[in-house]
Every structure is written in structure tokens, then in C-alpha cells.
Design a protein around this motif. Sequence first.
Motif, PDB file in Angstrom:
ATOM      1  N   THR A 172      20.084  22.728  -1.839  1.00 25.51           N
ATOM      2  CA  THR A 172      20.891  21.769  -2.606  1.00 25.51           C
ATOM      3  C   THR A 172      20.135  21.329  -3.851  1.00 25.51           C
ATOM      4  O   THR A 172      18.939  21.091  -3.816  1.00 25.51           O
ATOM      5  CB  THR A 172      21.204  20.540  -1.744  1.00 25.51           C
ATOM      6  OG1 THR A 172      21.448  20.991  -0.421  1.00 25.51           O
ATOM      7  CG2 THR A 172      22.440  19.840  -2.266  1.00 25.51           C
TER       8      THR A 172
ATOM      9  N   VAL B 272      26.219  17.238  -6.923  1.00 23.82           N
ATOM     10  CA  VAL B 272      25.337  17.836  -5.922  1.00 23.82           C
ATOM     11  C   VAL B 272      25.852  19.239  -5.636  1.00 23.82           C
ATOM     12  O   VAL B 272      27.000  19.419  -5.235  1.00 23.82           O
ATOM     13  CB  VAL B 272      25.334  16.990  -4.633  1.00 23.82           C
ATOM     14  CG1 VAL B 272      24.361  17.566  -3.649  1.00 23.82           C
ATOM     15  CG2 VAL B 272      24.969  15.562  -4.972  1.00 23.82           C
TER      16      VAL B 272
ATOM     17  N   VAL C 181      26.313  13.098 -12.165  1.00 16.94           N
ATOM     18  CA  VAL C 181      25.510  14.004 -11.346  1.00 16.94           C
ATOM     19  C   VAL C 181      26.385  14.698 -10.327  1.00 16.94           C
ATOM     20  O   VAL C 181      27.236  14.081  -9.693  1.00 16.94           O
ATOM     21  CB  VAL C 181      24.406  13.209 -10.613  1.00 16.94           C
ATOM     22  CG1 VAL C 181      23.667  14.111  -9.661  1.00 16.94           C
ATOM     23  CG2 VAL C 181      23.453  12.619 -11.625  1.00 16.94           C
TER      24      VAL C 181
ATOM     25  N   TYR D 257      20.497  18.945  -7.704  1.00 19.07           N
ATOM     26  CA  TYR D 257      21.250  18.017  -8.536  1.00 19.07           C
ATOM     27  C   TYR D 257      21.566  18.715  -9.854  1.00 19.07           C
ATOM     28  O   TYR D 257      20.687  19.287 -10.478  1.00 19.07           O
ATOM     29  CB  TYR D 257      20.420  16.785  -8.904  1.00 19.07           C
ATOM     30  CG  TYR D 257      20.228  15.794  -7.817  1.00 19.07           C
ATOM     31  CD1 TYR D 257      18.957  15.439  -7.417  1.00 19.07           C
ATOM     32  CD2 TYR D 257      21.316  15.196  -7.193  1.00 19.07           C
ATOM     33  CE1 TYR D 257      18.768  14.510  -6.418  1.00 19.07           C
ATOM     34  CE2 TYR D 257      21.122  14.269  -6.200  1.00 19.07           C
ATOM     35  CZ  TYR D 257      19.846  13.933  -5.807  1.00 19.07           C
ATOM     36  OH  TYR D 257      19.661  13.013  -4.824  1.00 19.07           O
TER      37      TYR D 257
ATOM     38  N   GLU E 284      22.727  17.645 -13.475  1.00 17.85           N
ATOM     39  CA  GLU E 284      23.024  16.505 -14.353  1.00 17.85           C
ATOM     40  C   GLU E 284      23.917  17.004 -15.479  1.00 17.85           C
ATOM     41  O   GLU E 284      23.540  17.906 -16.216  1.00 17.85           O
ATOM     42  CB  GLU E 284      21.733  15.954 -14.973  1.00 17.85           C
ATOM     43  CG  GLU E 284      20.741  15.428 -13.972  1.00 17.85           C
ATOM     44  CD  GLU E 284      19.391  15.185 -14.626  1.00 17.85           C
ATOM     45  OE1 GLU E 284      19.306  15.306 -15.867  1.00 17.85           O
ATOM     46  OE2 GLU E 284      18.437  14.900 -13.900  1.00 17.85           O
TER      47      GLU E 284
ATOM     48  N   ALA F  60      25.869   9.949  -5.609  1.00 18.80           N
ATOM     49  CA  ALA F  60      26.434  11.261  -5.288  1.00 18.80           C
ATOM     50  C   ALA F  60      26.075  11.673  -3.866  1.00 18.80           C
ATOM     51  O   ALA F  60      26.913  12.177  -3.117  1.00 18.80           O
ATOM     52  CB  ALA F  60      25.946  12.297  -6.293  1.00 18.80           C
ATOM     53  N   ILE F  61      24.811  11.422  -3.506  1.00 20.82           N
ATOM     54  CA  ILE F  61      24.381  11.782  -2.148  1.00 20.82           C
ATOM     55  C   ILE F  61      25.127  10.929  -1.132  1.00 20.82           C
ATOM     56  O   ILE F  61      25.588  11.428  -0.103  1.00 20.82           O
ATOM     57  CB  ILE F  61      22.861  11.573  -2.001  1.00 20.82           C
ATOM     58  CG1 ILE F  61      22.122  12.635  -2.773  1.00 20.82           C
ATOM     59  CG2 ILE F  61      22.473  11.606  -0.546  1.00 20.82           C
ATOM     60  CD1 ILE F  61      22.100  13.965  -2.088  1.00 20.82           C
TER      61      ILE F  61
ATOM     62  N   ARG G 241      16.284  19.308  -9.907  1.00 21.64           N
ATOM     63  CA  ARG G 241      17.399  19.031 -10.816  1.00 21.64           C
ATOM     64  C   ARG G 241      17.453  20.047 -11.952  1.00 21.64           C
ATOM     65  O   ARG G 241      16.448  20.631 -12.322  1.00 21.64           O
ATOM     66  CB  ARG G 241      17.238  17.630 -11.409  1.00 21.64           C
ATOM     67  CG  ARG G 241      15.990  17.548 -12.236  1.00 21.64           C
ATOM     68  CD  ARG G 241      15.703  16.133 -12.673  1.00 21.64           C
ATOM     69  NE  ARG G 241      16.120  15.833 -14.008  1.00 21.64           N
ATOM     70  CZ  ARG G 241      15.551  16.292 -15.121  1.00 21.64           C
ATOM     71  NH1 ARG G 241      14.552  17.113 -15.058  1.00 21.64           N
ATOM     72  NH2 ARG G 241      15.981  15.943 -16.295  1.00 21.64           N
TER      73      ARG G 241
ATOM     74  N   LYS H 167      22.905   7.427 -10.203  1.00 18.62           N
ATOM     75  CA  LYS H 167      24.059   8.285  -9.944  1.00 18.62           C
ATOM     76  C   LYS H 167      23.734   9.311  -8.859  1.00 18.62           C
ATOM     77  O   LYS H 167      24.603   9.719  -8.096  1.00 18.62           O
ATOM     78  CB  LYS H 167      24.496   8.996 -11.228  1.00 18.62           C
ATOM     79  CG  LYS H 167      25.084   8.061 -12.243  1.00 18.62           C
ATOM     80  CD  LYS H 167      26.383   8.585 -12.820  1.00 18.62           C
ATOM     81  CE  LYS H 167      27.091   7.490 -13.556  1.00 18.62           C
ATOM     82  NZ  LYS H 167      28.109   7.890 -14.451  1.00 18.62           N
ATOM     83  N   LYS H 168      22.472   9.720  -8.818  1.00 19.80           N
ATOM     84  CA  LYS H 168      22.081  10.657  -7.764  1.00 19.80           C
ATOM     85  C   LYS H 168      22.261  10.001  -6.405  1.00 19.80           C
ATOM     86  O   LYS H 168      22.790  10.618  -5.463  1.00 19.80           O
ATOM     87  CB  LYS H 168      20.618  11.073  -7.943  1.00 19.80           C
ATOM     88  CG  LYS H 168      20.398  12.085  -9.027  1.00 19.80           C
ATOM     89  CD  LYS H 168      18.926  12.399  -9.177  1.00 19.80           C
ATOM     90  CE  LYS H 168      18.722  13.352 -10.329  1.00 19.80           C
ATOM     91  NZ  LYS H 168      17.323  13.521 -10.696  1.00 19.80           N
TER      92      LYS H 168
ATOM     93  N   ARG I 213      28.066   9.577  -1.437  1.00 26.88           N
ATOM     94  CA  ARG I 213      29.449  10.047  -1.332  1.00 26.88           C
ATOM     95  C   ARG I 213      29.524  11.295  -0.489  1.00 26.88           C
ATOM     96  O   ARG I 213      30.423  11.489   0.312  1.00 26.88           O
ATOM     97  CB  ARG I 213      30.024  10.328  -2.725  1.00 26.88           C
ATOM     98  CG  ARG I 213      30.766   9.166  -3.336  1.00 26.88           C
ATOM     99  CD  ARG I 213      31.679   9.665  -4.424  1.00 26.88           C
ATOM    100  NE  ARG I 213      30.936  10.386  -5.430  1.00 26.88           N
ATOM    101  CZ  ARG I 213      30.478   9.821  -6.524  1.00 26.88           C
ATOM    102  NH1 ARG I 213      30.695   8.556  -6.760  1.00 26.88           N
ATOM    103  NH2 ARG I 213      29.807  10.525  -7.396  1.00 26.88           N
ATOM    104  N   ARG I 214      28.536  12.175  -0.681  1.00 24.56           N
ATOM    105  CA  ARG I 214      28.570  13.440   0.042  1.00 24.56           C
ATOM    106  C   ARG I 214      28.411  13.215   1.531  1.00 24.56           C
ATOM    107  O   ARG I 214      29.114  13.830   2.338  1.00 24.56           O
ATOM    108  CB  ARG I 214      27.447  14.321  -0.488  1.00 24.56           C
ATOM    109  CG  ARG I 214      27.506  15.756  -0.082  1.00 24.56           C
ATOM    110  CD  ARG I 214      26.523  16.493  -0.937  1.00 24.56           C
ATOM    111  NE  ARG I 214      25.780  17.463  -0.180  1.00 24.56           N
ATOM    112  CZ  ARG I 214      25.922  18.771  -0.355  1.00 24.56           C
ATOM    113  NH1 ARG I 214      26.813  19.219  -1.204  1.00 24.56           N
ATOM    114  NH2 ARG I 214      25.183  19.599   0.333  1.00 24.56           N
TER     115      ARG I 214
ATOM    116  N   LEU J 163      15.266  16.320  -4.204  1.00 24.28           N
ATOM    117  CA  LEU J 163      15.974  17.525  -4.600  1.00 24.28           C
ATOM    118  C   LEU J 163      15.614  17.852  -6.036  1.00 24.28           C
ATOM    119  O   LEU J 163      15.397  16.958  -6.844  1.00 24.28           O
ATOM    120  CB  LEU J 163      17.485  17.310  -4.506  1.00 24.28           C
ATOM    121  CG  LEU J 163      18.078  17.149  -3.107  1.00 24.28           C
ATOM    122  CD1 LEU J 163      19.573  16.978  -3.225  1.00 24.28           C
ATOM    123  CD2 LEU J 163      17.754  18.360  -2.266  1.00 24.28           C
TER     124      LEU J 163
ATOM    125  N   ASP K  28      25.390  23.184  -4.016  1.00 25.51           N
ATOM    126  CA  ASP K  28      24.709  24.050  -3.059  1.00 25.51           C
ATOM    127  C   ASP K  28      24.477  25.408  -3.688  1.00 25.51           C
ATOM    128  O   ASP K  28      25.423  26.164  -3.907  1.00 25.51           O
ATOM    129  CB  ASP K  28      25.567  24.211  -1.790  1.00 25.51           C
ATOM    130  CG  ASP K  28      25.674  22.916  -1.037  1.00 25.51           C
ATOM    131  OD1 ASP K  28      26.790  22.558  -0.629  1.00 25.51           O
ATOM    132  OD2 ASP K  28      24.625  22.259  -0.888  1.00 25.51           O
TER     133      ASP K  28
ATOM    134  N   ILE L 124      20.649   8.134 -14.306  1.00 23.79           N
ATOM    135  CA  ILE L 124      20.739   9.370 -13.528  1.00 23.79           C
ATOM    136  C   ILE L 124      20.277   9.145 -12.101  1.00 23.79           C
ATOM    137  O   ILE L 124      20.906   9.609 -11.147  1.00 23.79           O
ATOM    138  CB  ILE L 124      19.909  10.477 -14.191  1.00 23.79           C
ATOM    139  CG1 ILE L 124      20.573  10.897 -15.487  1.00 23.79           C
ATOM    140  CG2 ILE L 124      19.782  11.667 -13.274  1.00 23.79           C
ATOM    141  CD1 ILE L 124      19.816  11.969 -16.208  1.00 23.79           C
TER     142      ILE L 124
END
Lengths: 455, 236
Positions: B59, B47, B45, B61, B63, A208-209, B6, A204-205, A211-212, B4, B49, A201
Motif C-alpha cells: 500500500t 491510498v 491523498v 500514499y 498525494e 484516508a487510512i 508516498r 489527510k493521510k 476511512r479505509r 507507508l 494498492d 498532507i
Amino acid sequence: MSFLIDSSIMITSQILFFGFGWLFFMRQLFKDYEVRQYVVQVIFSVTFAFSCTMFELIIFEILGVLNSSSRYFHWKMNLCIILLILVFMVPFYIGYSIVSNIRLLYKQRLLFSCLLWLTFMYFFWKLGDPFPILSPKHGILSIEQLISRVGVIGVTLMALLSGFGAVNCPYTYMSYFLRNVTDTDILALERRLLQTMDMIISKKKRMAIARRTMFQKGEVHNKPLGFWGMIKSVATSAPGSENLTLIQQEVDALEELSRQLFLETADLYATKERIEYSKTFKGKYFNFLGYFFSIYCVWKIFMATINIVFDRVGKTDPVTRGIEITVNYLGIQFDVKFWSQHISFILVGIIIVTSIRGLLITLTKFFYAISSSKSSNVIVLLLAQIMGMYFVSSVLLIRMSMPLEYRTIITEVLGELQFNFYHRWFDVIFLVSALSSILFLYLAHKQAPEKHMTP
Amino acid sequence: MASLDRVKVLVLGDSGVGKSSLVHLLCQNQVLGNPSWTVGCSVDVRVHDYKEGTPEERTYYIELWDVGGSVGSASSVKSTRAVFYNSVNGIILVHDLTNKKSSQNLYRWSLEALNRDLVPTGVLVTNGEYDQEQFADNQIPLLVIGTKLDQIHETKRHEVLTRTAFLAEDFNAEEINLDCTNPRYLAAGSSNAVKISRFFDKVIEKRYFLREGNQIPGFPDRKRFGGGTLKSLHYD
């Protein structure tokens, strides 16, 4: 007149078997899926019905029910129909189902399924060449040709299943082989599993960040790269995407680890349940049965080896031999004819029932293990094919367990097949299958405790 | 990045309904090219808002835990799966619109996931049967998603959609029907995207904003009050 009565009895029983096959299909095999093509269900039930009719005819033969000529007629008719189903209908429909699933060939699916069926027939025919199964007086297009080949395939299947079953049965029943599993072992593994998931996880976080941020800066590629795109990306590689591929590789490795841990934990839970079960009454009973079966298994392997080494085929069936022993050595006198009929009926009945039940259970397990919602139809048809071949060859082999006077009908109906060959072939494959199962189980058992001994 | 907050959302459903494709679509906005069997659990995951477009935007997360398997699995597999059901904040129930059995199995799936937390308190151990009361009492937001919409023929669509509407009503949940191989169903601004966004917002709210500083999710509260007295906080 009696022929009509006999036929109506046969047809009623066939309808009963058909209904049973239908119920089995719906309740057991397809209980998690939706039946969309009823043809598949019909084919399965029909194959089951005609296979069971053959067994029924054997029982009738022993008990002397129905007229002898009508029995013979029904034998022949049943055999023809079953061969028709096994060699023509089911393989063709299997080919048709496979082809229908492939979108490209959908338009000419009939043509391609015919082609598939012809390929199947070619290999099926070629199967007969290396085996000495026919005497030269048979023509090309006779029932014996088809039966002999179906028999070879079916006997191989039976021997494989028998060999594995004979070894696996004591292994599962006896608690001697159970590994010792404690609650702490399970908890430790679960903790490792959750830790691995947490690591996945967090990676992946990051992805993800990343990619964003790339998306917000307008750098990300949303579509798969074409040829020029790949060339361009070699020259101007964005640092963000390189990082991503690295992290993705780490994630893939961690996911593989999590899968392994999951399977190991499930294994430990299963072993723990078995340990608890073995402490109950039922468990103790099965444990005792396991010892008995292991002796039986060793004896069978021994007999198979003897048969092959000394090139011996049993001439008398167990019933007659048992009666001979009791009469000659133990001095007990009783009406041979009367008792041999009843005992062989019971023996043959038990063999038939256990083999049907065993096969259905094995088929169900197989089906659950390998089917998905897309392929369930094809797999059920394959299972119907296997079931039909299995039952036909059981009839072939059961001949050896029956006293001489009842064997004649099978010999008459099936023609002049080399029955001895089939028994020899069964012994060989049984031996091979049993020995390789022992080896396989030994390796699996050896490897398992070491896996979760490591802290 | 890791600072952040979750929330954990389970994605449950029968084998082959399209959970992995759905999760991939939700998290990476891309169609999954080669779906394969999920063994165990796969996580992704997203992201998100919270309260997008308002001054309170934050923001988080999300899961998405995609748990593989079937309801009829051996009890050893179920016990192993149960380890993933800890401290869940939301559940997405996925079913296949072309397969009625997968919709019926959703009841058993939800009971399996919810019972995991109910059993230790001694409240209402069921035998796996559907019980409307349990769902009325449930604090965890649910969302029902039907997949493979493109494989339903036009003429049958109305009948199927009515059936799924009843299903969603039983769970007291929103429902979405889509095709996981086509990203336009979840395109930004479409009604489906709005529903999903609202669902995630609800999950975040229940997790972080209804406890007033108490960070433990709902079930220990139930233990203390003996069940059912949190109805005053039940918003819809």
C-alpha cells in the motif's frame, strides 16, 4: 449626391470599427475561452462600432469634414441606434443569458427574460427622478429622457474610474512606495507554505487510512444522510466519524492558511519584479512620470473641490482660455481661428484615444479577474453595456473641452440637457472616488509590511 | 500509518476544467458537492494498492496536488506555483472536452511543470513552444483526462474523441474521458479504473523500483550524465 458619398464614408468607417472590436474580443478578452455563441461577439463589436462612430463624428465636426446636414443626420441616426442597443437589446440579452444558465427556468426562458428586462426598465426610469436633469418641456417618450438617464449612469462610472485611476497611477508608477523585499523573505515564506502543505498532507493521510479501515469494516456512509439517517447517527455515533470531523476542521483551517501564504508569496514575487523593473531605464522614466502625475492628481482634486465649493462651472474651454492667455498676457499674436481648430482637434483626439484605450484595458483586467468559463458570456455583455454608457457620457462631457462653435452640434443633437448638472455630478463623484481610493490605498499599504515582518 | 511510502502526482489544467472535482472523486469516491475556486494548491491523498491481487501487493500514499490557476497568469503567480513542482513523480493533465483552448493549453502546462526541473541543468530552455523531443525524453509518467463528457452531444462525440486521442499520443500518455459528477465512470473494474490503477502503478514503479535503492528521482541523474542517456531505462 454628396449625402450618398458621406454615408458611404460613414458606413466604411463603421465596418472598420466593427472589425476592430471583433479582433479585440477574440485576441484579448476571449483568448483563454472558446466562443460558443457568436451573438455575444456580434453584440460587443456592434456596441463598440457605434460608440466609436460618435467620436468620429465629433472629430469630423471639428475638422469640418463632410456636409453639415449629413453630419447632423448621421448624429441623430447613430444616437437612436446606440440608445436602442443600450436600453433594449443588451439588457434583454443579458437577462436571457442569465436565465438560460439556470436549469429550472429553461423552458420559459423568453418569458422570464422579458420579466427581467421590464424590471430593469422600471429601475432605469426611476433613476431619473432624484436628479434635476430635464427641463419640464420634454414629453415622456423622447430621446432626451433616455439619454439623460444613460448619461447619469455613464458619468458616475467615468468619475469613479477617473478618481481611482488618478490616485492609483502615481502609486503604481512611483518607486517610493515599493516595499523592500529580499530573497530571504521569499524563501522563508515559501518554506512556511510547504510546511503547511506537509501538515495538511499528514492529516489527510490519517483521514484516508481511517476511512479505509471504516470501509473495510462496513461502517462508512457513502451517501449524504437523509432525515432519519441524521437522527440515527445522533443516537449511535461511530467513534471513527467523530474523529474525522475533528481532523477535517483542522484541515480546513490549515488550507485557509495555505491560501493566505500562497497569495502573500505571489505578492512578494510581484513586488520583487517591480523593484527590478524600477532599476531599468523604463522604470526610471515611469518613476518620473509618476511624480508628474501625482502633481496632476492633486491639482485635479483641488479643482474639483473649488468647483463644488464655489458652485462654479467653467464657461470657456481650455483651448480658448489657453489662446486667450497667450494672446493677452504673453503678447504672442497668431491666427486664433486657425490654431484653435487644430489645437482642439489634437486635444479632443488625445482625450478620446486615451479614454478608449484606458477603458478597454480596464475592461480586460476586470474580465480576467472575475470571469469563468460559465459566466464569461454574461460578463462580456455587461462590459459591452458599460462601455456603451461610458462612451455616450464621454460625448456629453467632452462638450466642455471644445470651443463654442463646435459645441452647438452636440447641444442640438442631444437636446436641451442640463449639461452643467453633469459636470457638477462628475466633480462630486470624482472627489468621492479619489478620496476613498487614497484612504483605501493607504490602509492597504500600511497593513502589508507588518504581515511579513513577523518571523 | 505514516510509515507507508508516498509518491507525489501533480494535477494540472486550466481554471474550471474540473480538477478539484476529479481529485475529490479519486480520493474520496464521492462527487464534490460545491466546487469553488482553487487558490494556490489543494492536496488530497489516495491510498493505493500497488500490484493489487498479486503477492507483491503493497500500500502506498498517492498525494494529488491540485494546482489552481491559468497558463496566462502573471509571472509572479507562476514563480509562486513553481514551488509546488519540486520532486514530482507523475503528472495528470486535465482538460475540458467542451473547450478546445483548455486542451491546447495542456502543452504549456506540461512545459511549465517539466521546465521547473530542466532549467537548473542548463538543458533545453524553450520559449514555451511545444517540442516533441522533450516529451520523448521525459521520465515522468503522464495521464490525460478529459472532463465534462456528459455535455458533449452524441453526434459530436466521435470527432471530440479522435481529437483527444491525438492529444494523448503527443504526450505519449494514456487517456481517460469522463464526467466528474458521475461516480460510475470510475467504478471498480471499469476500464477507466483499470487505466488509473495502471498509471499509479507506473508512477510508483518509476519512483521506487527503477532506481535499485537510489531514492533520488530522475533529474539529478540527468545532471550527472548530461541528458538523454537514461533512455535504456525507458520502458515504453
